[in-house]
Design a protein around this motif. Structure first.
Motif, short mmCIF file in Angstrom:
data_model
loop_
_atom_site.label_atom_id
_atom_site.label_comp_id
_atom_site.label_asym_id
_atom_site.label_seq_id
_atom_site.Cartn_x
_atom_site.Cartn_y
_atom_site.Cartn_z
N UNK A 14 1.02 -1.14 0.05
CA UNK A 14 -0.04 -0.05 -0.14
C UNK A 14 0.90 1.27 0.01
N UNK A 15 2.09 1.18 0.75
CA UNK A 15 2.86 2.48 0.83
C UNK A 15 3.77 2.67 -0.26
N UNK A 60 4.81 9.99 4.71
CA UNK A 60 4.58 10.65 3.34
C UNK A 60 3.31 11.23 3.12
N UNK A 61 2.10 10.48 3.70
CA UNK A 61 0.85 11.16 3.68
C UNK A 61 0.50 12.25 4.01
N UNK A 87 7.83 8.13 -2.38
CA UNK A 87 7.28 9.26 -3.03
C UNK A 87 8.17 9.81 -4.30
N UNK A 88 8.39 9.33 -5.10
CA UNK A 88 9.07 9.68 -6.41
C UNK A 88 8.83 11.12 -6.85
N UNK A 89 7.76 11.93 -6.22
CA UNK A 89 7.51 13.26 -6.74
C UNK A 89 8.42 14.18 -5.76
N UNK A 90 8.65 13.57 -4.67
CA UNK A 90 9.31 14.66 -3.84
C UNK A 90 10.89 14.68 -4.16
N UNK A 194 -0.57 6.97 9.13
CA UNK A 194 -0.64 5.52 8.72
C UNK A 194 -1.69 4.71 9.69
N UNK A 195 -2.63 5.51 10.19
CA UNK A 195 -3.69 4.98 11.18
C UNK A 195 -4.52 3.76 10.35
#
Length: 212
Positions: A14-15, A60-61, A87-90, A194-195
């Protein structure tokens, strides 16, 4: 190879999505050369996924799309490399003062082919003005009062500090309130990341900074 439990594998999927193999390679680095060079204790191997990598990656979220992130006291790349993989956008700049750790980080980044990572060998206070960022992250660096003094100036008056903390987060916020306000913090809150993914979500102190 470090095996994942069923729950860890689901969370990693998921992450990290289609970059989970990169995350697995990173964990193998932690479990081998990371231990050999003293960046990770050998007892941590069974908990590398749950306690370290997944615990960091869910932060990351809390980060906006395309943000420039400065990770202070990166050490073994926690949380900086986890965020860069997820997160490749970061664009993530790892700030680490110790040469042996910087050398290891450079080797890992090269092996993983991460083009969205930069590495700066420096103490946090020496990195002010050398790093452009809208988000600063830190994990296990120092108590929040001193951490705020090290990290908030990197934002240049505007941005967000995300400090991964434990159960004492609320107490640390109370003790650091005056310092945070003096440094330009306009909103401080303890949030969980991540809850809906992890059995034990990650506790993060989020401080929004703005010029007055």
């Amino acid at each position: 190879m470090v095996e994942l439990t069923v729950e860890e594998a689901i969370a990693a999927e998921r992450i990290f999505g289609d970059r989970r193999d990169l995350a697995k390679r990173y964990v193998e680095h932690l479990a081998t050369s990371g231990i050999e060079r003293g960046l990770i204790g050998p007892r941590e191997v069974p908990r590398l996924w749950s306690r370290h990598v997944l615990n960091c990656a869910v932060v990351a979220e809390l980060i906006a799309d395309g943000a420039k992130v400065a990770d202070v006291g990166s050490g073994a790349g926690l949380p900086g490399l986890c965020l860069a993989i997820a997160r490749p956008d970061l664009y993530v700049t790892l700030i680490e003062p110790l040469e042996r750790r910087v050398t290891w980080l450079e080797e890992v980044v090269m092996d993983l082919g991460l083009g969205n990572v930069g590495i700066l060998r420096a103490r946090a206070e020496a990195a002010i003005g050398k790093v452009e960022c809208t988000v600063v992250t830190a994990r296990a660096v120092s108590a929040l009062d001193s951490l705020a003094q090290l990290t908030i100036p990197l934002l240049g008056g505007k941005g967000v500090l995300l400090a991964i903390k434990g159960r004492s987060a609320g107490e640390e916020v109370t003790k650091a309130a005056k310092t945070i306000k003096k440094l330009g913090g306009v909103q401080t809150e303890v949030v969980l990341a991540g809850a809906d993914i992890l059995e034990e979500p990650t506790t993060v102190v989020r401080i929004k900074v703005a010029r007055r």
